[in-house]
Design an enzyme around this catalytic site. Sequence first.
Site, PDB file in Angstrom:
ATOM      1  N   GLN B 221       0.826  -1.199   0.000  1.00  0.00           N
ATOM      2  CA  GLN B 221       0.000   0.000   0.000  1.00  0.00           C
ATOM      3  C   GLN B 221       0.866   1.257   0.000  1.00  0.00           C
ATOM      4  O   GLN B 221       0.344   2.359  -0.073  1.00  0.00           O
ATOM      5  CB  GLN B 221      -0.906   0.016   1.241  1.00  0.00           C
ATOM      6  CG  GLN B 221      -1.851  -1.169   1.320  1.00  0.00           C
ATOM      7  CD  GLN B 221      -2.673  -1.233   2.600  1.00  0.00           C
ATOM      8  OE1 GLN B 221      -2.892  -2.313   3.120  1.00  0.00           O
ATOM      9  NE2 GLN B 221      -3.132  -0.097   3.108  1.00  0.00           N
ATOM     10  N   ARG B 368      -7.932  -1.042   8.676  1.00  0.00           N
ATOM     11  CA  ARG B 368      -8.945  -0.120   8.133  1.00  0.00           C
ATOM     12  C   ARG B 368      -9.197   1.013   9.127  1.00  0.00           C
ATOM     13  O   ARG B 368     -10.323   1.251   9.559  1.00  0.00           O
ATOM     14  CB  ARG B 368     -10.237  -0.862   7.820  1.00  0.00           C
ATOM     15  CG  ARG B 368     -11.049  -0.112   6.769  1.00  0.00           C
ATOM     16  CD  ARG B 368     -12.152  -0.871   6.154  1.00  0.00           C
ATOM     17  NE  ARG B 368     -12.758  -0.027   5.105  1.00  0.00           N
ATOM     18  CZ  ARG B 368     -13.662  -0.434   4.248  1.00  0.00           C
ATOM     19  NH1 ARG B 368     -14.106  -1.661   4.266  1.00  0.00           N
ATOM     20  NH2 ARG B 368     -14.146   0.382   3.342  1.00  0.00           N
ATOM     21  N   CYS B 369      -8.131   1.707   9.479  1.00  0.00           N
ATOM     22  CA  CYS B 369      -8.210   2.566  10.645  1.00  0.00           C
ATOM     23  C   CYS B 369      -7.018   3.503  10.649  1.00  0.00           C
ATOM     24  O   CYS B 369      -5.945   3.173  10.174  1.00  0.00           O
ATOM     25  CB  CYS B 369      -8.185   1.631  11.847  1.00  0.00           C
ATOM     26  SG  CYS B 369      -7.547   2.245  13.383  1.00  0.00           S
ATOM     27  N   GLU B 738     -12.737   4.569   6.153  1.00  0.00           N
ATOM     28  CA  GLU B 738     -12.766   3.692   7.327  1.00  0.00           C
ATOM     29  C   GLU B 738     -13.819   4.063   8.350  1.00  0.00           C
ATOM     30  O   GLU B 738     -13.966   3.370   9.350  1.00  0.00           O
ATOM     31  CB  GLU B 738     -11.391   3.733   7.980  1.00  0.00           C
ATOM     32  CG  GLU B 738     -11.044   5.138   8.435  1.00  0.00           C
ATOM     33  CD  GLU B 738      -9.573   5.322   8.765  1.00  0.00           C
ATOM     34  OE1 GLU B 738      -8.739   4.864   7.995  1.00  0.00           O
ATOM     35  OE2 GLU B 738      -9.290   5.922   9.802  1.00  0.00           O
TER      36      GLU B 738
END
Lengths: 193, 793, 291
Positions: B221, B368-369, B738
Amino acid sequence: MSTLFEEVPASFGDDVPVRRVTLTVNGEQRAANVEPRLLLAHLLRNGFRLTGTHTGCDTTNCGACTVLYDGVPVKSCTMFAVQADGHDIGTVEGLATASELHPIQEGFKDEHGLQCGFCTPGMMLAAKALLDENPNPSEDEIRWALSGNLCRCTGYQNIVKAVMWAADKLGGAADDSDDGSADGAGSDAGEEG
Amino acid sequence: MALDEIKIGGLGASRRRVEDNRFIRGKGNYIDDIVLPGMLHMEILRSPLAHARIRSIDASAAWAIPGVRMVLTGEMLAARNLAWMPTLSYDTQAVLATDKVRFQGQEVACVVADDPYIAKDGCEAIVVDYEPLPPIVNPTQAKAPDAPLIRDDKTGQDSNVVFDWEVGDREGTDRAFAEADVVSTIEMHYPRSHPSPIEACGSIADFNRATSKLTVYMTTQAPHIIRAAVALVAELPEHMIRIVSPDLGGGFGNKVPVYPGYVVSILASILLERPVKWIEDKSGNLISTGFGRDIYLKGEMALRNDGRILGVRMHTDSDHGAFFSDAQPSKFKVGLMHSAFSCYDIGAAHLTAQGVYTNKAPGGVAYRCSFRVTEAMFFQERMVQAAASDLGMDQAEFRRINLVRDDDFPHRTPWGFLTDSGQYGKCLDLGLEAIGYEDFLRQKEEARRRGRLLGIGISTMTEPLGAGNSREYDILGIKMFDSAELKVHMTGKALLRTGAKTQGQGHETTWAQIVAHELGIPAEDVLVEEGDTDTAPFGMGTYASRSTPVAGAAVAMVSRKIRAKARRIAAHLLEVSEEDIEWELGRFSVRGAPDRGVTIQECAIAAYSNMPDGMEPGLENNAYYDPPNLTWPFACYIATVEVDPETGVWDVLRVVAVDDCGVRINPMIVEGQIMGGLTEAYAMANMQFITFDEDGNCIGSNYMDYLLPTAWETPGFELHEVVTPCPHHPIGAKGIGECATVGGPAAFVNAVIDAIGDAGVRNIDMPLLPDRVHEAITAGHDVSGAPPVKTEP
Amino acid sequence: MYPSRFRYEAPATVAEAIALLADANGEAKILAGGQSLIPMMKLRFAAPAMLIDINGIAGLDYHHPDADGTYRIGALCRHADLEKSAALAASQPTMAAAAPVVADPLVRTRGTLVGSLCHADPQGDWASVMVSLGGSIVAQGPNGRRSIAVNDLIDGPFQTVLAADEIAVEAVVPAAIGTRAGGYLKLERRVGDFATVGVAVSAEMSGATVSRAGIGLTGVGPATINAAEAAGSLVGTSLDGDALDTAAQLAAEAAQPRSDHRGSADYKRHVVATFVRRIGEQIQRSGQEAA
Ligand SMILES: Cc1cc2nc3c(=O)[nH]c(=O)nc-3n(C[C@H](O)[C@H](O)[C@H](O)COP(=O)(O)OP(=O)(O)OC[C@H]3O[C@@H](n4cnc5c(N)ncnc54)[C@H](O)[C@@H]3O)c2cc1C
Ligand code: FES
Ligand code: FES
């Protein structure tokens, strides 16, 4: 493919059993020599370079590898390539024709039924098997039929809508044979094909 | 006539996604789809034990298998000073174990072979002699006085404590508690979980001896950070390293860290001078790569009888596994845990936090944070529900009293964050109206009389997104800005590249919409590329919901630079001074003579064929964007459930989501993000967790036990929106990737707790498995802690 | 993900398959649906030297009732065939209730009922269904065929009494005395999951009275559990509240669950009892509706 030359792995001893398989993939006759332990998913991906069939787990849970085996949806990571000998395999690459997407593909795009796209080929093939059998499924029937396929991104709601979209379009095509541009695709501003 | 922005796919258009054209045809290009000539395959042998000393490794049988090209062990790596690598949190992590294994699934050896089947045969043939050591599987054990030392490799490390951290106003908070009418206390555990994209990790390293160039295709990512890390770890010159992140089958934070598989594949390629592919299997991914969560909380709230929150005190114990490799800004030891309660107007707050090593997989990635805000907001909303019930107040009313009011912005939170905008009350009211709050409360009472248990749960929260602002946010010292580069070709078509990396969020579609909005170039005329460090501008990558707030802003800024130059060209073409030029979408015209104008496309061709004297030719530029602040979206999630009192099984009846993420670039994609996030929230609350037995065996290391919900049980979602533009973002966007994963879980848990409220239960820790709910109902007590796993005879 | 090497044979007849088995000296495995065997091979929990793929053997994919009501399920009848069968829904309520909850839709297109019985997974749904129905399998070996009650077939976790050279060619559900009634309830963490608790109750009704009953339990012991005493207690009753309470209690006692990450032993027992009662009430209600 040329017959002049085929590289074989030097590592293959004579004791490694190799079998010839002949099968139909997306309507085309294909043949390969395979070790029995080769999984069908790997024959499609690595052998035939049809990489739209994905593998997303090692416990037969995710369904990213779903293909149609004589029209029946199966997890191709849980069959051996030798078992496809003499059978008909359908993969995502066979959904569209040269000029046209399959309505299921259009539906997934139009309803935003995918994000990373990794589960999408499997989802679409499971959906195709459903629509082939039940052209007018309810939301529950769609959710049930797709319950062997995991998606981590979309939350499924748009996948369900995508399948409904495709059912409508397929049904519409059967009802009246106009050019099919009536609804869905093309209605949204800012869209392109 | 002005262009219709929606028609050209600009801001606000639910433009269908460009990337879908390849994905729906099965023509994506994911890591495992890439084949290089002469490529070999690598598999990893992992430790079956959680804690053990390695006495010996005998790989001779593996070397003897035809087709095996190389076996790599820790000893071989140590000889090259590569047995350990730095983590994103200034710790070290074993690449291949040398002395000890410290968690089940740790990488012990790698086999490179002609195909992955043979590589696996090779792994099976390796014999490792282990001397088992007592495993530590939770913070309590880790801190016990006689606990075995997990990190005996680190000089100066004499306990299993990683850090002690404190933030906030201790005295002010003490004062608030002294003044309180009621103190509400609750203890909870946010269980260990895994981001688990359907596609696991993988890499193909391709070292070319002739050119000295190393190309690595890799599921990452954050390709540029990886390039820097590879340069440091492998001691290769950075300009001779090219990282390519192809299509990613999801990320969710899992594909941020550097994993041993990547490193060993690179070394193998250098040693063998052939491309080496490593494709991780799902079990390897779940058992060894960055997990999320695993934090224990003790929370206290000082309350006044009229419902006001006077102060909040929190203590967290976080379990970081065997190596501290959290991805987080370097200044904050448990990330942004202290962003809790940012949406409420509270007097004072204080947080103490301790982190420990255990014999579990390393990580603590922000799943996801944004750096632990998920835990912060979950704890916050569970504490809020408990507080409302301690005061005997309606949970919606309690929130309304304490939410920051519209005219209080900008608002300084007690931890020092600055929230700048929002309409919190409006979002809450919209949510309550959509769910039919009063009606539901009546139904609930009626149902209760007939023995049925209905419940409603609310979760309201604002979370900090878009790190950073380079003053405060850096990873390993690299400041958290982002970048975009735009090349407008002669014919008015354009190529846009950013330092972000899409994993399903649809950057190829939305970035082009920002360009369309800023320049009037139709979105379909803009090609977006990301992920190749040889071509993309330097960026920090995509995680922590930072792409739209940071890279998206850079896209707007670079477009504005292009527009500024085009304006000068337009003045030249129209033979007026720049001051007399007016801009409307896609076109410059002469002030007072709107018929005299040139389009952006005409400016583009002029930039290459007819530029004013003294102007550099071309229409290209780049922008590095350093945001002035974080962005603060707000969300209100409401769920209703029915619990079967006999079995503890619960079903979701409805889910309402009100999101204010500022301006929505592509509403369709925004809604997709929300639905995906809510699904993960539901999964967390219901089924998705990783736990360990007392021997440190990982339960949840494959999809049989690590449960992701299917289409069948995932509820339907009803979405609503409120738009409060972000005051400092160039197009007013706040980020949405998110919010639902962060804010959603508490809505489900609160709903179940509400349903069984009569039992006098304050807490059931996630996941709310039926047996835990049933125990709470029948025994009338809290059910806390990681789900117990006993190894019975 | 990558199984070990093996030899592959695809015989065209049962006799050939048996001959191959006999030659292999216990080193061979039958490959039916492959939905248990291949996952185990991919994880290398199983590494048979030879696979004998029976999918090419014609005439094994049937399922049908005989004239007397005996129901036969061939070795290549897939879970999905049963799930979609109107004939099954009309005559075999316990099986019809179980078919849709075995695994997931894609696994069901390949997996077989007979394979599931031979696999003897304590969490396999079909074994408890068959036990509740008093079902059996027909095993064929070099010396011919024999019938083995499913109750006797399963010898322990993942163990059966099948000889190394025997193939199960079909499963058989005996004809009912009176009307067949029954149901299958499964507590799973998610659709497609193996059972945390599964309960199969089958009853043969003479009017409103139970003339014969069976109860099989999934996932609550080292192997499928035949709660015979619980089932026996239902015989002669009309499934009234007291009778169901007694049976539920006895079934819970027959269960031997372990506490694990799916739930505590006590909880699993409680669910067994709850499910026995719920299926009983269901049977009673549908009996009343029919009357
Ligand atoms: C994701 C997933 C979820 C599942 N969930 C469930 C579930 O919820 N409930 C459930 O009950 N099952 C479940 N299963 C297992 C599934 O039902 C299998 O289909 C079944 O257990 C085995 O049938 P099979 O035909 O696939 O057998 P195979 O896998 O082919 O064989 C299993 C074993 O039986 C032997 N065998 C098979 N047929 C014969 C025969 N005719 N004679 C002698 N030996 C034979 C094989 O040699 C092998 O040892 C699941 C499987 C998967 C992959
Ligand atoms: S790869 Fe997951 S089911 Fe086949
Ligand atoms: S779109 Fe990413 S897994 Fe489904």
